[in-house]
Scaffold this active site. Structure first.
Site, PDB file in Angstrom:
ATOM      1  CG  HIS A 193      61.828 -17.959  88.775  1.00  0.00           C
ATOM      2  ND1 HIS A 193      60.707 -17.623  88.041  1.00  0.00           N
ATOM      3  CD2 HIS A 193      62.556 -18.788  87.981  1.00  0.00           C
ATOM      4  CE1 HIS A 193      60.761 -18.201  86.864  1.00  0.00           C
ATOM      5  NE2 HIS A 193      61.873 -18.925  86.801  1.00  0.00           N
ATOM      6  CB  CYS A 194      61.521 -23.159  91.634  1.00  0.00           C
ATOM      7  SG  CYS A 194      62.250 -24.811  91.771  1.00  0.00           S
TER       8      CYS A 194
END
Length: 309
Positions: free
Chosen positions: A156-157
């Protein structure tokens, strides 16, 4: 023991909630850095040089820098917003595996093998997510920030306010690639002005423009160096046809079932059509003939089918 587990779960929940709240802030931060850079390169440095016509050589250099800068900026923003707005891949409702991958035949799995209770499953290759209360396709993982399972999840960025998964991993790689090229070009373009800050001569420009140029150089140099590290890491992951999560999970596994060779591993992410390799999109032909691009089926080595990922 129970209390410590509850506190840990609460802390994780608060952390995930904070990451969700960063959404629009991170997008604005990215656009802010782009704006500062654009002002320093185009409006302050090379734009006036091109317009003033102080010399043919200086004008040609300014033109080359501006053309390259704008081309890379377009590709960077195109790739960035493709990652932001593309769903990384969700598990279809009531998804069930069509084939028994453990037996490697075409017989559908029996009801006991994909029943709602994972404890009753006679096939350990079928994975179950207790949080989503559903079966998980191969290479699928649950994201605590998004609150759902993501196909071929990499991570998850916070910078793209999205998960990076099967359907937008290529776009994320292109975002890293064009960000590195753009920040490198900007760093080299602003290097003469940065060096001039430490000289004894008088520097043309207002204090505001000089400060903006200085900040733009520092920001872009920092991003170029940091993104280079991420880019090298993800190039190695693509070469082995693995994700960040899988690389951690299989660190003790000598052989990887999805490693088909560097060329085929690259094609599993970027497709077969070379015309689409450097743009955040896929050809209709690749989408039709490559199931891996949809995130539910992946070709693998038959002799390593027993690996459970």
């Amino acid at each position: 023991m129970y209390r410590s587990g509850t506190v840990m779960a609460w802390n994780v929940f608060r952390f995930c909630t904070a990451l969700r709240g960063l959404g629009s802030i991170m997008i604005l931060l990215v656009l802010g850095v782009v704006g500062v850079t654009y002002y320093a390169v185009v409006l302050t440095s090379y734009g006036p040089t091109l317009i003033s016509g102080s010399g043919i050589l200086d004008a040609l250099i300014a033109l080359a820098v501006l053309v390259l800068f704008h081309c890379l900026l377009v590709m960077l923003l195109w790739s960035y917003f493709s990652v932001v707005f593309t769903d990384p891949g969700s598990v279809p409702p009531n998804w069930k595996p069509d084939l028994d991958e453990e037996r490697d035949d075409t017989d559908p799995l029996t009801a006991s093998e994909f029943g709602a209770s994972p404890a009753d499953s006679t096939n350990p290759r079928v994975r179950f997510c207790k949080k989503c209360n559903q079966l998980k396709p191969p290479r699928c993982h649950h994201c605590s920030v998004c609150g759902r399972c993501v196909l071929k999840m990499d991570h998850h960025c916070v910078w793209v306010v999205n998960c990076v998964g099967a359907l937008n991993y290529k776009y994320f790689l292109l975002f890293l690639f064009y960000t590195f090229l753009e920040t490198t070009v900007v760093t080299l373009a602003l290097l003469p002005q940065f060096i001039a800050f430490f000289s004894d001569g008088e520097i043309p420009g207002t204090p505001g423009t000089l400060a903006t140029t200085f900040l733009a150089f520092v920001f872009n140099l920092a991003f170029a160096l940091s993104v280079l590290g991420f880019l090298i890491m993800h190039i190695s992951l693509v070469a082995g046809n693995t994700t960040t999560i899988e690389a951690y999970e299989k660190k003790t596994t000598p052989k990887w079932r999805y490693d088909l060779g560097r060329k085929r591993n690259f094609e599993q992410v970027f497709g077969l059509d070379k015309q689409y390799w450097f743009i955040p999109s896929y050809s209709e032909e690749d989408l039709r003939r490559m199931p891996a691009l949809h995130g539910l089926e992946y070709p693998s080595k038959p002799e390593l089918e027993s690996q459970e990922f």
